[in-house]
Write a protein that holds these residues in place. Structure first.
Motif, PDB file in Angstrom:
ATOM      1  N   GLU A  87      -1.870  26.815 -10.828  1.00  0.00           N
ATOM      2  CA  GLU A  87      -2.155  27.027 -12.244  1.00  0.00           C
ATOM      3  C   GLU A  87      -0.934  26.814 -13.139  1.00  0.00           C
ATOM      4  O   GLU A  87      -1.059  26.852 -14.366  1.00  0.00           O
ATOM      5  N   TRP A  88       0.225  26.583 -12.588  1.00  0.00           N
ATOM      6  CA  TRP A  88       1.428  26.446 -13.406  1.00  0.00           C
ATOM      7  C   TRP A  88       1.470  25.143 -14.198  1.00  0.00           C
ATOM      8  O   TRP A  88       2.249  25.024 -15.142  1.00  0.00           O
ATOM      9  N   GLY A  89       0.724  24.148 -13.803  1.00  0.00           N
ATOM     10  CA  GLY A  89       0.735  22.890 -14.552  1.00  0.00           C
ATOM     11  C   GLY A  89       1.968  22.039 -14.313  1.00  0.00           C
ATOM     12  O   GLY A  89       2.339  21.222 -15.165  1.00  0.00           O
ATOM     13  N   LEU A  90       2.596  22.185 -13.158  1.00  0.00           N
ATOM     14  CA  LEU A  90       3.793  21.397 -12.852  1.00  0.00           C
ATOM     15  C   LEU A  90       3.471  20.064 -12.183  1.00  0.00           C
ATOM     16  O   LEU A  90       4.393  19.316 -11.843  1.00  0.00           O
ATOM     17  N   GLY A  91       2.177  19.762 -11.985  1.00  0.00           N
ATOM     18  CA  GLY A  91       1.841  18.434 -11.495  1.00  0.00           C
ATOM     19  C   GLY A  91       1.194  18.390 -10.130  1.00  0.00           C
ATOM     20  O   GLY A  91       1.567  17.556  -9.305  1.00  0.00           O
ATOM     21  N   SER A  92       0.195  19.242  -9.899  1.00  0.00           N
ATOM     22  CA  SER A  92      -0.494  19.189  -8.603  1.00  0.00           C
ATOM     23  C   SER A  92      -1.195  17.851  -8.406  1.00  0.00           C
ATOM     24  O   SER A  92      -1.266  17.339  -7.278  1.00  0.00           O
ATOM     25  N   SER A  93      -1.683  17.240  -9.492  1.00  0.00           N
ATOM     26  CA  SER A  93      -2.333  15.927  -9.390  1.00  0.00           C
ATOM     27  C   SER A  93      -1.321  14.795  -9.302  1.00  0.00           C
ATOM     28  O   SER A  93      -1.432  13.898  -8.459  1.00  0.00           O
ATOM     29  N   SER A  94      -0.306  14.810 -10.172  1.00  0.00           N
ATOM     30  CA  SER A  94       0.655  13.699 -10.201  1.00  0.00           C
ATOM     31  C   SER A  94       1.477  13.635  -8.923  1.00  0.00           C
ATOM     32  O   SER A  94       1.803  12.535  -8.446  1.00  0.00           O
ATOM     33  N   THR A  95       1.823  14.783  -8.352  1.00  0.00           N
ATOM     34  CA  THR A  95       2.578  14.752  -7.095  1.00  0.00           C
ATOM     35  C   THR A  95       1.721  14.207  -5.960  1.00  0.00           C
ATOM     36  O   THR A  95       2.224  13.522  -5.063  1.00  0.00           O
ATOM     37  N   LEU A  96       0.412  14.488  -6.005  1.00  0.00           N
ATOM     38  CA  LEU A  96      -0.490  13.931  -4.997  1.00  0.00           C
ATOM     39  C   LEU A  96      -0.621  12.420  -5.162  1.00  0.00           C
ATOM     40  O   LEU A  96      -0.539  11.660  -4.183  1.00  0.00           O
ATOM     41  N   VAL A  97      -0.806  11.968  -6.387  1.00  0.00           N
ATOM     42  CA  VAL A  97      -0.937  10.532  -6.656  1.00  0.00           C
ATOM     43  C   VAL A  97       0.321   9.793  -6.197  1.00  0.00           C
ATOM     44  O   VAL A  97       0.250   8.763  -5.503  1.00  0.00           O
ATOM     45  N   ALA A  98       1.479  10.319  -6.568  1.00  0.00           N
ATOM     46  CA  ALA A  98       2.735   9.656  -6.206  1.00  0.00           C
ATOM     47  C   ALA A  98       2.950   9.645  -4.694  1.00  0.00           C
ATOM     48  O   ALA A  98       3.387   8.637  -4.122  1.00  0.00           O
ATOM     49  N   GLY A  99       2.641  10.761  -4.035  1.00  0.00           N
ATOM     50  CA  GLY A  99       2.815  10.832  -2.594  1.00  0.00           C
ATOM     51  C   GLY A  99       1.880   9.902  -1.850  1.00  0.00           C
ATOM     52  O   GLY A  99       2.285   9.198  -0.913  1.00  0.00           O
ATOM     53  N   LEU A 100       0.624   9.877  -2.267  1.00  0.00           N
ATOM     54  CA  LEU A 100      -0.355   9.009  -1.615  1.00  0.00           C
ATOM     55  C   LEU A 100       0.000   7.539  -1.828  1.00  0.00           C
ATOM     56  O   LEU A 100      -0.128   6.715  -0.909  1.00  0.00           O
ATOM     57  N   ALA A 101       0.464   7.201  -3.027  1.00  0.00           N
ATOM     58  CA  ALA A 101       0.847   5.815  -3.311  1.00  0.00           C
ATOM     59  C   ALA A 101       2.042   5.394  -2.458  1.00  0.00           C
ATOM     60  O   ALA A 101       2.082   4.277  -1.939  1.00  0.00           O
ATOM     61  N   ARG A 102       3.016   6.268  -2.317  1.00  0.00           N
ATOM     62  CA  ARG A 102       4.173   5.949  -1.475  1.00  0.00           C
ATOM     63  C   ARG A 102       3.747   5.736  -0.030  1.00  0.00           C
ATOM     64  O   ARG A 102       4.198   4.802   0.633  1.00  0.00           O
TER      65      ARG A 102
END
Length: 310
Positions: A116-131
């Motif tokens: 719930e902190w809004g620090l990027g649970s989605s963006s970190t997943l997107v970046a990790g999966l893309a890498r």
């Protein structure tokens, strides 16, 4: 293809340029030490991919099974399952035939911050999966969650980033930003999880930022970046908050909640919740105590949260 077993991506805070970054304003993004791990390993048996997402304490919050082609078969949370399926389909769109060449896999993600902190649970997943998949993370974001892309830049960077969209394409540069007044900066969590997509929709419905306002936002980003004292930074951020208040038609968070704060309190990202940045001529422990008394116990000093490798 070789499988990268463990990938770490960083969380994010948008220090300046919120909303207007979508229309080309220069923004300053801060990668955070806290991020998310993606671990991938082959399964020795079975007929489907397995996915498990963990909270910081190791508790699973989401589990799913997927076909060998990446189609969702079962999920403990249907909405999260559909978003995951869309991510995997977008991977396939960038690399046709990708999933047909994979062995059966066990995916496990683990956040280092609260969801719930809004620090990027989605963006970190997107970046990790893309890498892991060897594809363009910005294209993966565009085809799924959307947004400016600054959060993807933060996820992959080792230093703060100056980010700007040129002709609808993201561009960024890592910069050695370590303010001399960092001991006067505090980040506080307000406890109100914000939906970035809803915030963007509201911004668009008001017509967004005019060209002059985009230029002014960019100038204020540079003014904040060039500030050498807490006082100079406060002046730049007060002007930034006033401008964004006019664009959004909303009062600032400082006017709403912290009118007596001795310095500036600035919204970070979507207005109305998640984290704020507070800067004062007082030391960080005094700032933290101010927020604790106000009922906001989750606080970080700049150096505690900011990811920076010189």
């Amino acid at each position: 293809m070789p499988i990268e077993q463990a990938i770490h991506t960083k969380g994010k805070l948008l220090l300046t340029g919120e909303y207007a970054v979508l229309d080309g304003a220069l923004a300053l993004g801060l990668p955070t030490k806290l991020g998310q791990w993606l671990r991938v390993k082959p399964l020795s048996e079975g007929s489907r991919h397995q996915w498990r997402s963990l909270l910081p304490d190791g508790t699973p919050w989401f589990e799913a099974t997927l076909s060998s082609g990446g189609t969702l078969l079962s999920a403990t949370h249907q909405q999260a399952g559909k978003r995951l399926e869309a991510l995997l389909a977008s991977v396939e769109a960038q690399r046709p035939g990708f999933w047909s060449h994979q062995p059966l896999l066990q995916f496990e993600t683990q956040l280092e911050f609260e969801r719930e902190w809004g620090l990027g649970s989605s963006s970190t997943l997107v970046a990790g999966l893309a890498r892991w998949a060897g594809i363009d993370p910005f294209e993966l974001l565009r085809g799924t969650f959307g947004g400016s892309g600054y959060d993807i830049a933060c996820a992959l960077a080792n230093k703060p980033v100056l980010f700007q969209r040129h002709q609808q394409k993201p561009a960024y540069v890592e910069i050695p930003y370590a303010p001399a007044f960092s001991s006067h900066i505090c980040f506080a969590y307000l406890g109100q999880k914000q939906d970035s997509r809803a915030g963007i929709k509201a911004y668009r419905e008001r017509g967004g930022a005019a060209p002059a306002e985009i230029r002014e936002t960019s100038a204020l980003t540079l003014a904040f970046l060039q500030a050498r004292t807490a006082g100079e930074a406060i002046l730049a951020l007060e002007a930034h908050e006033s401008l964004m208040s006019k664009i959004l038609g909303q009062p600032t968070v400082q006017l709403n909640l912290f009118p007596n704060f001795p310095g500036v309190v600035k919204s970070l990202g979507a207005w109305g919740g998640d984290f704020v940045m507070a800067i004062s001529d007082r030391p960080v422990e005094a700032i933290r105590q101010y927020f604790r008394v106000k009922g906001y116990p989750v606080t970080f000093a700049f150096d505690e949260l900011a990811a920076y490798s010189g």
